[in-house]
Design a protein around this motif. Structure first.
Motif, mmCIF file in Angstrom:
data_model
loop_
_atom_site.group_PDB
_atom_site.id
_atom_site.type_symbol
_atom_site.label_atom_id
_atom_site.label_comp_id
_atom_site.label_asym_id
_atom_site.label_seq_id
_atom_site.Cartn_x
_atom_site.Cartn_y
_atom_site.Cartn_z
ATOM 1 N N LEU A 379 -35.039 -6.417 58.105
ATOM 2 C CA LEU A 379 -35.754 -7.039 58.049
ATOM 3 C C LEU A 379 -37.416 -6.514 58.165
ATOM 4 C CD1 LEU A 379 -33.114 -10.392 59.699
ATOM 5 C CD2 LEU A 379 -34.301 -10.480 57.452
ATOM 6 N N LEU A 383 -39.188 -7.123 55.782
ATOM 7 C CA LEU A 383 -40.405 -8.712 55.682
ATOM 8 C C LEU A 383 -41.486 -9.074 55.265
ATOM 9 C CD1 LEU A 383 -39.105 -12.238 55.636
ATOM 10 C CD2 LEU A 383 -39.277 -11.467 58.549
ATOM 11 N N THR A 388 -42.869 -5.949 48.892
ATOM 12 C CA THR A 388 -41.561 -7.541 48.345
ATOM 13 C C THR A 388 -42.097 -8.517 47.914
ATOM 14 O OG1 THR A 388 -40.641 -6.736 50.466
ATOM 15 C CG2 THR A 388 -40.373 -8.826 49.879
ATOM 16 N N GLY A 391 -37.756 -13.109 49.153
ATOM 17 C CA GLY A 391 -36.779 -13.194 50.038
ATOM 18 C C GLY A 391 -37.177 -12.435 51.092
ATOM 19 N N PRO A 392 -36.399 -11.753 51.950
ATOM 20 C CA PRO A 392 -35.186 -11.435 51.570
ATOM 21 C C PRO A 392 -34.596 -12.673 51.953
ATOM 22 C CG PRO A 392 -36.031 -10.502 53.593
ATOM 23 C CD PRO A 392 -37.187 -10.999 53.394
ATOM 24 N N TRP A 393 -33.553 -12.959 51.108
ATOM 25 C CA TRP A 393 -32.469 -14.499 51.308
ATOM 26 C C TRP A 393 -30.992 -13.974 51.728
ATOM 27 C CZ3 TRP A 393 -34.531 -12.645 46.806
ATOM 28 C CH2 TRP A 393 -33.437 -12.395 45.718
ATOM 29 N N TRP A 399 -27.703 -9.647 52.886
ATOM 30 C CA TRP A 399 -29.103 -9.960 53.076
ATOM 31 C C TRP A 399 -29.200 -9.262 51.381
ATOM 32 C CZ3 TRP A 399 -31.907 -13.233 54.926
ATOM 33 C CH2 TRP A 399 -31.920 -12.771 56.524
ATOM 34 N N VAL A 401 -32.950 -8.893 48.587
ATOM 35 C CA VAL A 401 -34.704 -8.727 48.375
ATOM 36 C C VAL A 401 -35.408 -8.512 47.376
ATOM 37 C CG1 VAL A 401 -34.856 -6.444 49.575
ATOM 38 C CG2 VAL A 401 -36.884 -8.015 49.813
ATOM 39 N N GLU B 256 -26.906 -17.802 57.303
ATOM 40 C CA GLU B 256 -28.328 -18.021 58.641
ATOM 41 C C GLU B 256 -28.165 -18.999 59.536
ATOM 42 O OE1 GLU B 256 -30.398 -20.432 54.906
ATOM 43 O OE2 GLU B 256 -29.611 -19.458 53.567
ATOM 44 N N ARG B 470 -37.485 -17.172 50.852
ATOM 45 C CA ARG B 470 -37.024 -16.706 52.110
ATOM 46 C C ARG B 470 -36.594 -17.937 52.855
ATOM 47 N NH1 ARG B 470 -41.923 -13.479 54.027
ATOM 48 N NH2 ARG B 470 -41.288 -12.196 52.486
ATOM 49 N N LEU B 474 -37.920 -17.475 58.714
ATOM 50 C CA LEU B 474 -37.927 -16.058 57.941
ATOM 51 C C LEU B 474 -39.344 -16.030 58.042
ATOM 52 C CD1 LEU B 474 -35.533 -13.991 56.182
ATOM 53 C CD2 LEU B 474 -36.377 -13.728 58.651
ATOM 54 N N GLU B 475 -40.349 -17.394 57.777
ATOM 55 C CA GLU B 475 -41.702 -17.168 57.587
ATOM 56 C C GLU B 475 -42.384 -16.426 58.713
ATOM 57 O OE1 GLU B 475 -43.096 -17.977 55.179
ATOM 58 O OE2 GLU B 475 -41.864 -17.727 53.528
#
Lengths: 475, 475
Positions: A379, A383, A388, A391-393, A399, A401, B256, B470, B474-475
């Motif tokens: 992350l 992130l 990027t 994502g990441p998701w 994970w 991305v 998650e 995402r 995560l934001e």
């Protein structure tokens, strides 16, 4: 029916490939002259050298019009390797003063000269007892003697037909460029199976780890041969049980011979011996075929490499393979690759790519969420990274991305790495890397290659064949 | 330090999510009215039904402003399933004549109605002994009784905080659309770990095959739970040891929650409970992001499906997954996919593709040359085939050929197969296939979706979130 056709074809081929009375007379005369000159010169230099003819001339298995005279200078093993290389070559040079002489190099140096349109190789070696080899060519006189004893006129005829078949199907020649079947290998196969047709019938059923052991070194102990030799085609050298005489046959050429044998037996034709010459496509035809197939060709072009021919091809193939893997590792789909050289001033390595540009992002898999530390690192890394895309998701347990690619253009990727120390770090072979570093290189598209295509007929043939992408005997 | 922040946040959240005196009074009044009406109507119909409140109202764990009143009608197990479905629903319908009533369906039918802006669910079930379930909802009163006994005021507060955390992170709800954590699951977790913070601390270290067994059914015999349940999160139902109360939690949602827990503990914030509302990108922003990423979006759009909401989402997800795999099997790189529905007239399944068009050929691997028959078949098939672009050739020990693709356009590929029986053969779920067959469908690009984007705010939010790719926390 088919058998009769094959016999008919063999008769026709044998007729064409058996040397005429005139050719035999000429070769005999030439050989005597050459030996006389060398013996004379060696005695002047006080070198105790046995001068003898070896190879296909000695064994009477050469093809009409394609005689190479291989003359061996066997010196006592008391001489040093340096003596061998310097003194013998000097004798040869003096003997053929006034002729065009090229110094060549296989495992050790030898001389090539041309006399009355006939190539003459003068090869120094040590006169050793069998098995006590001091140089790679020490075996050759033993090969000659072995074959001379075994081959009768009928077998010689079959050897010639097989050799011609190998030539016609592009499988003849042990040199690295070809990676095919040597003349000696053709002789062993004929001897082992008894006739050309038998060789093909056997070959059409060859399997992996095929063992041909004409001298019976491993009789009843085939497993031992497997331990000794890695290759799929194992032809135990009749004068040296620790050597695979087929070691230099590429795996693909081995299977091409298997397949060509099957094809010929099923549908015999003179085309296998005398293939139509490669049709050269027009520039427009090439362009059309490429755009129709929707594939990109990428050419790496560079100038003369300081290496003898065999080394050059070894370096080209090694580099081709390394660069192909490098492109693949960077997500470029490389369908095929090939190398071409005029063996003088132009070298080309060619890649057929699905696309030269892959500007779409990469779906990048991260760690399982379960792994706390790795997930955190992932992350932190992705992130807020500029590259990027999404994502990441989390997908199932991991994970993921979407990342922008660092290299979306194969040309730029290669340029960058080849400019750095000639590409040593990505596997470019040493002498080629040296060359690239010193004199640079070009990475060109098909459009930019058209000048070479128009100027070099052999390059045009090579590209035309590459476009078809099939062995000539499959046409 | 962080602990104090978390405590502060919990205080703030608890304050907001605990129902006010007014709300409690209103809910109590409403509940009494509803029960009175139902009891009255049931006695008229001569049905021996126990009318009771269940769910979060009964357990006092609902969130301020979000009360759903779940009223259960427990009838004797001597009634048939048909009686249950028909008679109970008729009673409920009569009791709420004049109100808007929607018939809904989970495992069996129930009624939804709205009274004073409060949703009321009237659910029939059988009054059975524990374990002798006749319908899925028979367990609910046991859940209620179990929790009522266990939860004190402190724990109720923690449940509410955890529920709000789940809502804020998009993880709340057992319905198929969400695949997240039910209210009951939040209660079990709180009970098991003792507090909201403890749940998150535990969750941040959860592993695969995590077992939570609050009633101690498998005490000392955890392996037995593994044999019984396939899921990675196993929360043994305290009133039914053969049921995983977390069975409907998607694997991705499980992880998650793990990840959101870690993030919150590391950097606690109210945002996890009250996330910023999804920013809607302008059409131009979406277009720019897509063209910058160089990815294609492909939308399958179709109208109302004749199915209740839960079934609809099950069908959407099943279809999404089948079509994704189908595209992949045809060499289209699908990075992500998603489904969206307004649960009325518009359904959308969305695929993010590296490219919608792959017009380059396919490098197709054939058999090993060693296999005589297979090789012959391969050559017969490909040598003169119209869709052969190059080859066949031999690479190492195998045949290869370059083939033109039958399907180079994802849109055409889908259209063709979806037009055939609604795509049943490629895995489209039954009710969706029916719909596609009857009323057709559209396969659209992003440009063609812009009208829907402008008209449906929720769709625009969905796409905007998809573009980011995402989880909101995560934001």
């Amino acid at each position: 029916m088919v058998l009769n056709i094959i016999d008919d074809i063999c008769i026709k081929v044998a007729e064409k490939v058996t040397p005429s009375k005139e050719e035999r007379d000429k070769i005999e005369r030439l050989t005597k002259e050459i030996i006389f000159k060398l013996v004379n010169e060696a005695s002047k230099e006080n070198i105790d050298a046995e001068i003898r003819v070896d190879g296909s001339i000695a064994k009477d298995t050469w093809l009409q019009g394609e005689a190479d005279i291989d003359v061996f200078m066997r010196v006592p093993p008391t001489l040093t390797r340096g003596d061998l290389e310097v003194k013998c070559l000097n004798i040869a040079k003096k003997a053929f003063e006034g002729y065009k002489i090229v110094e060549r190099y296989a495992e050790h140096p030898y001389l090539e000269t041309w006399i009355e349109e006939t190539r003459v190789n003068i090869v120094p070696c040590f006169k050793v007892e069998r098995g006590k080899w001091l140089s790679a060519t020490d075996r050759t006189p033993f090969h000659t003697d072995f074959m001379k004893e075994k081959l009768n006129d009928v077998l010689k005829r079959e050897v010639r037909i097989l050799k011609k078949f190998m030539k016609g199907t592009g499988l003849y020649g042990a040199e690295i460029k070809i990676g095919g079947f040597s003349g000696f290998l053709c002789e062993i196969l004929t001897l082992y199976y008894g006739s050309f047709k038998n060789v093909l019938e056997a070959a059409s059923n060859w399997r992996k780890k095929q063992v041909i052991d004409v001298a019976g070194w491993f009789l009843g102990r085939k497993e031992e041969a497997y331990d000794l030799f890695d290759e799929n085609l194992i032809v135990v050298d009749p004068v040296d049980k620790s050597r695979n005489a087929a070691a230099s046959v590429f795996e693909s050429k081995f299977w091409e011979f298997v397949s060509a044998s099957r094809m010929f037996l099923k549908k015999p034709s003179l085309k296998f011996f005398y293939p139509p010459s490669q049709k050269i496509l027009s520039e427009k035809e090439v362009s059309e075929k490429l755009s129709k197939a929707n594939l990109d060709l990428l050419f790496l072009v560079f100038g003369e490499v300081d290496a003898v021919v065999d080394v050059l091809w070894g370096q080209l193939y090694k580099t081709e393979n390394a660069l192909k893997n490098f492109l693949k590792a960077n997500d470029f789909k490389v369908f095929r690759s090939a190398s071409w050289s005029d063996e003088k001033e132009v070298n080309v390595i060619l890649f057929e790519l699905e696309r030269k540009n892959i500007s779409s992002p990469k779906k990048h898999m991260g760690p399982p969420v379960e792994k706390h530390k790795e997930s955190e690192d992932f992350l932190v890394k992705h992130l807020y990274a500029e590259d990027t895309v999404a994502g990441p998701w989390i997908e199932r347990e991991r994970w993921f991305v979407e990342k922008k690619r660092r290299w979306s253009d194969a040309e730029k990727l290669l340029s960058f790495y080849l400019s750095n120390n000639g590409g040593r770090s990505i596997g470019v072979a040493s002498k080629i890397a040296e060359k690239l570093k010193k004199n640079g290189f070009q990475i060109l598209s098909w459009i930019e290659m058209q000048k070479l295509y128009n100027n070099k007929k052999e390059f045009a043939q090579f590209i035309s064949r590459f476009i078809d992408g099939r062995p000539i005997w499959l046409e």
